[in-house]
Write an enzyme that holds these catalytic residues in place. Structure first.
Site, PDB file in Angstrom:
ATOM      1  N   LYS A  96       0.807  -1.224   0.000  1.00 47.63           N
ATOM      2  CA  LYS A  96       0.000   0.000   0.000  1.00 47.63           C
ATOM      3  C   LYS A  96       0.839   1.272   0.000  1.00 47.63           C
ATOM      4  CE  LYS A  96      -0.674  -0.171   5.025  1.00 47.63           C
ATOM      5  NZ  LYS A  96       0.570   0.487   5.341  1.00 47.63           N
ATOM      6  N   LEU A 121       8.454   0.354  -2.174  1.00 47.43           N
ATOM      7  CA  LEU A 121       8.607  -1.003  -1.637  1.00 47.43           C
ATOM      8  C   LEU A 121       9.615  -0.985  -0.481  1.00 47.43           C
ATOM      9  CD1 LEU A 121       8.872  -2.917  -5.053  1.00 47.43           C
ATOM     10  CD2 LEU A 121       6.879  -2.835  -3.535  1.00 47.43           C
ATOM     11  N   ILE A 179      15.819   0.751  19.625  1.00 48.49           N
ATOM     12  CA  ILE A 179      15.517   2.013  18.938  1.00 48.49           C
ATOM     13  C   ILE A 179      15.939   3.203  19.793  1.00 48.49           C
ATOM     14  CG2 ILE A 179      13.631   3.507  18.132  1.00 48.49           C
ATOM     15  CD1 ILE A 179      12.253   1.032  17.037  1.00 48.49           C
ATOM     16  N   ASP A 221       7.598  -9.902  11.490  1.00 46.79           N
ATOM     17  CA  ASP A 221       7.148  -9.234  12.717  1.00 46.79           C
ATOM     18  C   ASP A 221       5.695  -9.538  13.081  1.00 46.79           C
ATOM     19  OD1 ASP A 221       9.619  -8.030  12.711  1.00 46.79           O
ATOM     20  OD2 ASP A 221       8.857  -5.967  12.814  1.00 46.79           O
ATOM     21  N   HIS A 279      45.956 -10.948  10.778  1.00 49.58           N
ATOM     22  CA  HIS A 279      46.504  -9.984  11.740  1.00 49.58           C
ATOM     23  C   HIS A 279      46.969  -8.739  10.990  1.00 49.58           C
ATOM     24  CE1 HIS A 279      48.617  -8.460  15.237  1.00 49.58           C
ATOM     25  NE2 HIS A 279      49.636  -8.180  14.428  1.00 49.58           N
TER      26      HIS A 279
END
Ligand code: NAI
Length: 463
Positions: free
Chosen positions: A35, A39, A181, A310, A442
């Site tokens: 929506k 993207l 956050i 999520d 190293h």
């Protein structure tokens, strides 16, 4: 007329776009409903990518004052052009979101613009159009968690979105929530001149991280000017002519203290985003935190409807969503695909960075697992000494009986890159001895990983 697809992915964040791309690469006919005008979801537009651009720019800004003179680079006091810094951030967003658009075209994925509503299993409505599909993947992500009575206007009382776009540096920034956050964006504005105060409900920042790491990191942040009000909660934010008055109370209740601020960042977590998706009508079950319930194969209770990222349980991390997206696409295309949830790294992109993978000492103790711990500080690492990036350490936790690496925790410059060595070792079920016997270039900061591995069962060389 309805269109027919093998797969319709709703949401184009990291989980959704990787799922769509992998499925298309494996020969499925894929559409992705998004929506937003671009993207990439939260991560690319208002999350990981823009915050990293600002973290990078603000770190360099701070180094001009703190690190340059000692290296013999004299350029005078830096001057901030915030407008330019914000367009630097915007370029990062545009480059990434356009990149996904290119990949969609390359893989012949149709971007269907608009809000996707699950009308029924096998049917997604977008405006007047009905997409018929064999499979639906919900990848709608998460939204900012809000606090009752504290209205976010994205100007002075902001979420992470507003905190990526302040038009001027707030003199006093009060952050509610000492999570990822709060500390990352607190670092950005602190480096640019804000006085940052973090109000955290619990007795420590970064809940869930290894306790020793948290203790050390808190000390480092305090040295940078962060002020912490732990075990405290914000009960009210009032707007006045002079700025904001913030009422802070002990978490357990008690007398409120009023703090003044120019901006407040609300960073108390995120919640699954399923608004307007039509889950109820489609009969898709959610848990009591509003997250879509899935089984081990990422399938919801409704056949043909899956969910990733999520919007389901688990850490709210872009790379966890990506792994789920790819594994699911592989399975939908008839291949093998799986996510190893035991080996998902977490990184806090502050300066120094904090990175971890696997179990913390607290988790191992709670689970009754006997372990050896090996630790090596960057103060004893040659490259860190040369670069003056000696803050922090590497800690490796390995099973006492088998020596298998169970957890690795790092505070240090570029810890977010270094942790990947531990991820590789753990993915291959490596032991601390495996790491200790590998040759590390190293001088590199990474040698601290080898030295910490040596310290698990014996002695590091440089201590
Ligand atoms: P978080 O869950 O990391 O931290 C929220 C903090 O707010 C916790 O420490 C919590 O105890 C505290 N809190 C909750 N209610 C409170 C209250 N009323 N008063 C004071 N403190 C309170 O959530 P955050 O930082 O908002 O991030 C959201 C999600 O985004 C997280 O899952 C995080 O992992 C993810 N994220 C990851 C990043 C990364 O991987 N580098 C970067 C940014 C976000």
């Amino acid at each position: 007329m309805a269109d027919a697809f093998d797969l319709v992915v709703i949401g184009s964040g990291p989980g959704g776009y990787e799922c769509a791309i992998k499925a298309a690469q494996l020969g499925l006919n894929v559409a992705c409903v998004e929506k937003n005008p671009t993207l990439g979801g939260t991560c690319l537009n208002i999350g990981c990518i823009p915050s990293k651009a600002l973290l990078h720019a603000s770190e360099l800004f701070a180094e001009v004052t703190h690190a340059f003179p000692g290296m013999g680079i004299e350029v005078g006091a830096p001057k901030l052009n915030l407008k330019q810094m914000l367009s630097f951030k915007q370029e990062a967003i545009d480059g990434n979101t356009k990149g996904i658009e290119f990949l969609y075209k390359k893989n012949k994925i149709e971007w269907v613009k608009g809000l996707g509503v699950i009308a029924a299993p096998g049917k997604v409505k977008v405006g007047d159009r009905v997409l018929e599909t064999k499979n639906i993947v919900i990848a709608t992500g998460s939204d900012v968690a809000r606090l009752p009575g504290i209205e976010i206007d994205e100007k002075t009382v902001v979420s992470s979105t507003g905190a990526l776009a302040f038009e001027k540096v707030p003199e006093r920034l009060l952050v509610i929530g000492g999570g990822v956050i709060g500390l990352e964006l607190g670092s950005v504005w602190g480096r640019l001149g804000a006085k940052v105060t973090v109000v955290e409900f619990l007795d420590a920042i970064l809940p869930g991280m290894d306790g020793e790491v948290v203790k050390n990191f808190t000390r480092i942040l305090k040295k940078q000017g962060f002020e912490f009000k732990l075990g405290s909660k914000v009960t009210k934010v009032e707007k006045t002519k002079a700025g904001l008055k913030v009422s802070v109370e002990p978490a357990a209740g008690g007398d409120a203290q009023v703090l003044e601020a120019d901006a407040v960042l609300v960073a108390v977590g995120r919640v699954a985003y399923t608004q307007g998706l039509g889950l109820e009508a489609a009969g898709v079950k959610t848990d009591k935190r509003g997250r879509v319930e899935v089984d081990a194969g990422l399938k919801t209770n409704v056949d043909g409807i899956y969910a990733i990222g999520d919007v389901i349980a688990g850490p709210m991390l872009a790379h966890k969503a990506m792994e789920e997206g790819v594994a699911l696409a592989e399975r939908l295309a008839g291949h093998y695909g799986a996510v190893n949830y035991d080996v998902i790294p977490g990184v806090v992109y502050t300066g120094p960075e904090v990175a971890s993978v696997g179990k913390t000492e607290e988790q191992l103790k709670a689970e009754g697992i006997d372990y050896n711990a090996g630790k090596f500080p960057f103060t004893a690492n040659g490259r860190a000494k040369a670069n003056k990036t000696t803050e922090g350490f590497v800690k490796i936790l390995a099973d006492k009986k088998t020596d298998r690496v169970l957890g690795v925790h790092i505070i240090g410059a570029n810890a977010g890159e270094m942790i990947q060595e531990a991820v590789v070792a753990m993915e291959f079920a490596g032991s601390s001895e495996d790491i200790a016997r590998m040759c590390f270039a190293h001088p590199t900061m990474s040698e601290a990983v080898k030295e910490a591995a040596l310290a698990v069962t014996g002695l590091p060389i440089h201590m």
